[in-house]
Design a protein around this motif. Sequence first.
Motif, PDB file in Angstrom:
ATOM      1  N   ASP A  35       0.703  -1.113   0.015  1.00 61.78           N
ATOM      2  CA  ASP A  35       0.238  -0.095  -0.091  1.00 61.78           C
ATOM      3  C   ASP A  35       0.994   1.351   0.114  1.00 61.78           C
ATOM      4  OD1 ASP A  35      -2.410  -1.306  -0.163  1.00 61.78           O
ATOM      5  OD2 ASP A  35      -2.766  -1.120   2.168  1.00 61.78           O
ATOM      6  N   LEU A  36       1.647   1.258   0.787  1.00 61.48           N
ATOM      7  CA  LEU A  36       2.790   2.545   1.084  1.00 61.48           C
ATOM      8  C   LEU A  36       3.455   2.680  -0.314  1.00 61.48           C
ATOM      9  CD1 LEU A  36       3.783   4.391   3.115  1.00 61.48           C
ATOM     10  CD2 LEU A  36       5.737   2.605   3.690  1.00 61.48           C
ATOM     11  N   LEU A  37       4.030   1.558  -0.844  1.00 59.64           N
ATOM     12  CA  LEU A  37       5.178   1.871  -2.286  1.00 59.64           C
ATOM     13  C   LEU A  37       3.835   1.940  -3.466  1.00 59.64           C
ATOM     14  CD1 LEU A  37       7.848  -0.655  -1.741  1.00 59.64           C
ATOM     15  CD2 LEU A  37       7.418   1.711  -0.750  1.00 59.64           C
ATOM     16  N   GLY A  38       2.644   1.608  -3.201  1.00 58.10           N
ATOM     17  CA  GLY A  38       1.794   1.680  -4.256  1.00 58.10           C
ATOM     18  C   GLY A  38       2.102   0.380  -5.332  1.00 58.10           C
ATOM     19  N   CYS A  39       2.326  -0.696  -4.993  1.00 61.44           N
ATOM     20  CA  CYS A  39       2.340  -1.686  -5.898  1.00 61.44           C
ATOM     21  C   CYS A  39       1.898  -2.937  -5.445  1.00 61.44           C
ATOM     22  CB  CYS A  39       3.876  -2.112  -6.139  1.00 61.44           C
ATOM     23  SG  CYS A  39       5.014  -2.442  -4.507  1.00 61.44           S
ATOM     24  N   SER A  40       1.987  -4.047  -5.917  1.00 64.53           N
ATOM     25  CA  SER A  40       1.232  -5.272  -5.687  1.00 64.53           C
ATOM     26  C   SER A  40       2.182  -6.074  -4.595  1.00 64.53           C
ATOM     27  CB  SER A  40       0.964  -6.205  -6.591  1.00 64.53           C
ATOM     28  OG  SER A  40       2.396  -6.693  -7.113  1.00 64.53           O
ATOM     29  N   VAL A  41       1.337  -6.979  -3.594  1.00 69.71           N
ATOM     30  CA  VAL A  41       2.172  -7.607  -2.527  1.00 69.71           C
ATOM     31  C   VAL A  41       2.952  -8.448  -3.379  1.00 69.71           C
ATOM     32  CG1 VAL A  41       1.804  -9.158  -0.631  1.00 69.71           C
ATOM     33  CG2 VAL A  41      -0.069  -7.470  -1.175  1.00 69.71           C
ATOM     34  N   GLY A  42       2.937  -8.969  -4.418  1.00 68.76           N
ATOM     35  CA  GLY A  42       3.629  -9.943  -4.967  1.00 68.76           C
ATOM     36  C   GLY A  42       5.019  -9.194  -5.354  1.00 68.76           C
ATOM     37  N   ALA A  43       5.048  -8.101  -5.986  1.00 65.86           N
ATOM     38  CA  ALA A  43       6.102  -7.257  -6.180  1.00 65.86           C
ATOM     39  C   ALA A  43       6.923  -6.924  -4.903  1.00 65.86           C
ATOM     40  CB  ALA A  43       5.428  -5.889  -7.053  1.00 65.86           C
ATOM     41  N   VAL A  44       6.116  -6.625  -3.972  1.00 68.91           N
ATOM     42  CA  VAL A  44       6.910  -6.483  -2.720  1.00 68.91           C
ATOM     43  C   VAL A  44       7.844  -7.558  -2.242  1.00 68.91           C
ATOM     44  CG1 VAL A  44       6.881  -5.965  -0.323  1.00 68.91           C
ATOM     45  CG2 VAL A  44       5.283  -4.616  -1.845  1.00 68.91           C
ATOM     46  N   LYS A  45       7.115  -8.739  -2.370  1.00 69.42           N
ATOM     47  CA  LYS A  45       7.781 -10.101  -1.872  1.00 69.42           C
ATOM     48  C   LYS A  45       9.135 -10.402  -2.992  1.00 69.42           C
ATOM     49  CE  LYS A  45       4.112 -12.312   0.229  1.00 69.42           C
ATOM     50  NZ  LYS A  45       3.151 -13.432  -0.019  1.00 69.42           N
ATOM     51  N   VAL A  46       8.810 -10.031  -4.119  1.00 68.26           N
ATOM     52  CA  VAL A  46       9.796 -10.084  -5.165  1.00 68.26           C
ATOM     53  C   VAL A  46      11.321  -9.485  -4.752  1.00 68.26           C
ATOM     54  CG1 VAL A  46      10.641  -9.871  -7.627  1.00 68.26           C
ATOM     55  CG2 VAL A  46       8.547 -11.216  -7.094  1.00 68.26           C
ATOM     56  N   ARG A  47      10.730  -8.129  -4.510  1.00 70.74           N
ATOM     57  CA  ARG A  47      11.770  -7.129  -3.921  1.00 70.74           C
ATOM     58  C   ARG A  47      12.533  -7.706  -2.710  1.00 70.74           C
ATOM     59  NH1 ARG A  47      10.065  -1.082  -4.109  1.00 70.74           N
ATOM     60  NH2 ARG A  47       8.912  -1.624  -6.070  1.00 70.74           N
ATOM     61  N   VAL A  48      11.682  -8.068  -1.636  1.00 74.28           N
ATOM     62  CA  VAL A  48      12.141  -8.520  -0.679  1.00 74.28           C
ATOM     63  C   VAL A  48      13.252  -9.583  -1.052  1.00 74.28           C
ATOM     64  CG1 VAL A  48      11.700  -9.680   1.868  1.00 74.28           C
ATOM     65  CG2 VAL A  48      10.592  -7.718   1.092  1.00 74.28           C
ATOM     66  N   HIS A  49      12.984 -10.494  -1.600  1.00 75.46           N
ATOM     67  CA  HIS A  49      13.483 -11.680  -1.998  1.00 75.46           C
ATOM     68  C   HIS A  49      15.069 -11.344  -2.685  1.00 75.46           C
ATOM     69  CE1 HIS A  49      13.633 -16.074  -3.753  1.00 75.46           C
ATOM     70  NE2 HIS A  49      14.593 -15.951  -2.954  1.00 75.46           N
ATOM     71  N   ARG A  50      15.107 -10.575  -3.530  1.00 65.62           N
ATOM     72  CA  ARG A  50      16.241  -9.802  -4.193  1.00 65.62           C
ATOM     73  C   ARG A  50      17.069  -9.177  -3.298  1.00 65.62           C
ATOM     74  NH1 ARG A  50      12.994  -7.932  -9.681  1.00 65.62           N
ATOM     75  NH2 ARG A  50      12.774 -10.121 -10.760  1.00 65.62           N
ATOM     76  N   ALA A  51      16.446  -8.225  -2.417  1.00 66.13           N
ATOM     77  CA  ALA A  51      17.194  -7.595  -1.419  1.00 66.13           C
ATOM     78  C   ALA A  51      17.882  -8.362  -0.515  1.00 66.13           C
ATOM     79  CB  ALA A  51      16.380  -6.421  -0.837  1.00 66.13           C
ATOM     80  N   ILE A  52      17.142  -9.448  -0.097  1.00 69.71           N
ATOM     81  CA  ILE A  52      17.818 -10.058   0.953  1.00 69.71           C
ATOM     82  C   ILE A  52      19.050 -10.976   0.545  1.00 69.71           C
ATOM     83  CG2 ILE A  52      16.341 -12.080   0.951  1.00 69.71           C
ATOM     84  CD1 ILE A  52      17.714 -10.862   4.233  1.00 69.71           C
ATOM     85  N   LYS A  53      18.987 -11.257  -0.856  1.00 70.13           N
ATOM     86  CA  LYS A  53      20.226 -11.867  -1.312  1.00 70.13           C
ATOM     87  C   LYS A  53      21.251 -11.126  -1.502  1.00 70.13           C
ATOM     88  CE  LYS A  53      18.148 -16.066  -3.600  1.00 70.13           C
ATOM     89  NZ  LYS A  53      17.757 -16.799  -4.578  1.00 70.13           N
ATOM     90  N   ASP A  54      20.940  -9.723  -1.874  1.00 63.98           N
ATOM     91  CA  ASP A  54      22.000  -8.887  -2.277  1.00 63.98           C
ATOM     92  C   ASP A  54      22.709  -8.707  -0.841  1.00 63.98           C
ATOM     93  OD1 ASP A  54      21.503  -8.847  -4.734  1.00 63.98           O
ATOM     94  OD2 ASP A  54      20.693  -6.761  -4.885  1.00 63.98           O
ATOM     95  N   LEU A  55      21.872  -8.328   0.133  1.00 62.96           N
ATOM     96  CA  LEU A  55      22.339  -8.158   1.509  1.00 62.96           C
ATOM     97  C   LEU A  55      23.342  -9.112   1.716  1.00 62.96           C
ATOM     98  CD1 LEU A  55      22.239  -6.298   3.860  1.00 62.96           C
ATOM     99  CD2 LEU A  55      20.304  -7.530   4.945  1.00 62.96           C
TER     100      LEU A  55
END
Lengths: 193, 318
Positions: free
Chosen positions: A154-174
Amino acid sequence: MNSTPTTDTELMRAVRDGDVSRLGVLFERHHLRLFNLFRRLGAKPGSAEDLVQEVFVRMLKYSRNFRDDGDFLPWMYQLARNVSVDGYRKRGKEQQQSEDAPEIVDSAPLAPESLERSETERRMRRALQSLPPEKREVLVLSRYQLLKYDQIADLLGCSVGAVKVRVHRAIKDLRDAYHGDMAAAGSAGEVMS
Amino acid sequence: MNCDRLNDLLPDYLAGTLPAAINRELQAHLTECSACGLDVASLEQTWEHMAVLADEQPGESMRSGFYAWLHEAERNAPRPALASRLGKVLAGLWPERPALQFATAAAMMALGIALGMMLRGHPAGPQPPRSVQASLPPVSAPPAVLPASTRNTPPIVPSNLVPTAVEQASLVSTTDADEMHALREEVRSLSHLVALSLLRNDSASDRLQGVSYGREMSASDPRVLTALVEAANRDPNDNVRLAAIDALKPLVGRREVRDRLLHGFDEQHSPLVQIALVDAVSASRDRDVSATLRGLLTHPKLDPAVRQRLETNLGARS
């Protein structure tokens, strides 16, 4: 009888209706959360304090936009996000990069376990700051601010799926940045010894 | 479960929001697939290590800076609109008990109907009601030139029976005055209801407000007067008792008010309230008040401060 406003949303409605002093209660409840949000997003302590104050200034400025059926927390995070983006633009990327640089830490001697923790903390901070802002943001919101994925969406104005994909990529990069730093530190230690 | 499905579920797995059944499936896959097992283990470790960035405390200057700004903002804030303030006052009057809410709503509806009926009779500004309009010829000036056929026609109604414009205006204003009187009565009745509702409220501050409302009406409304005497004698809160005694002070010249207040003297446990009661009763110039005050001096367990005040007041009366 009408009772004293107690929830965040009631307090914000009171502020909107002219009871500006209620902003003090909201400050006491949320300044720490906001301060650490800005800190983990990369602001230095002094800047983070300024950004927190700016969030409350905007709360008052835009209080008329707070709807009767509005929910306070998402609204506050939206303001904080805008403040962060504007602050990033205003300060310029160069300064931001200097803020991203590791902070000078107190050189007083530490106990071995404190030293290890301090080193882990420094590495984690460095790894987090090495992420692109949009990846860092989803990790900070989910891991530290404990927002649910649908709230982040809601905050980012995108779908929940998109957030999960971004979290997945972010944690891998981290992980790569964090473990890469660990490996570099390990090999440096070997060279030193 | 396969490796792709695991990747989809990983964010929820890390956040600990996976349903138990799916979590078991995922765990089973991790034991079967060593590549996924290693990958997820390192991601989990990173996720856990993120906790080392503990919450930090801002400097104290942030708080002082914020409150300095807030103070300034409060000073510069525009006063809430009249409608908003009025709304708050009205909301403050709304009783908590459903029975009283219903009574207030019924009274409001009655007032609304009365107002509506009156306004229906006034489609454009203040005009007489239909009944008056029907019985009166128009007030407007007669045409300058009368039709020839009517110029010499005698009036159907004798001229001495047709009200002049002044008389008509007087009739209209009398009717308006009656309606205004009725309206005032409605409003007064509503105010009484509000005062009584507040006096019966659980909140002491609301009862104090009720005393304040009832102060003006106690002289004319026996129900409000009784409620105030009741508050002065039995309210659980001393401040409400004190306020009620103060509100009744102008009425202590009336024997029944005085007697009812003094009747409750035994139930007053606070010397402060007793002194207020003594002072209120002493304000009456009636001769028998002195005897009553002297009678209080014989009261068992009389507080020394109250005794002293009684003696002072009696001395001032003699």
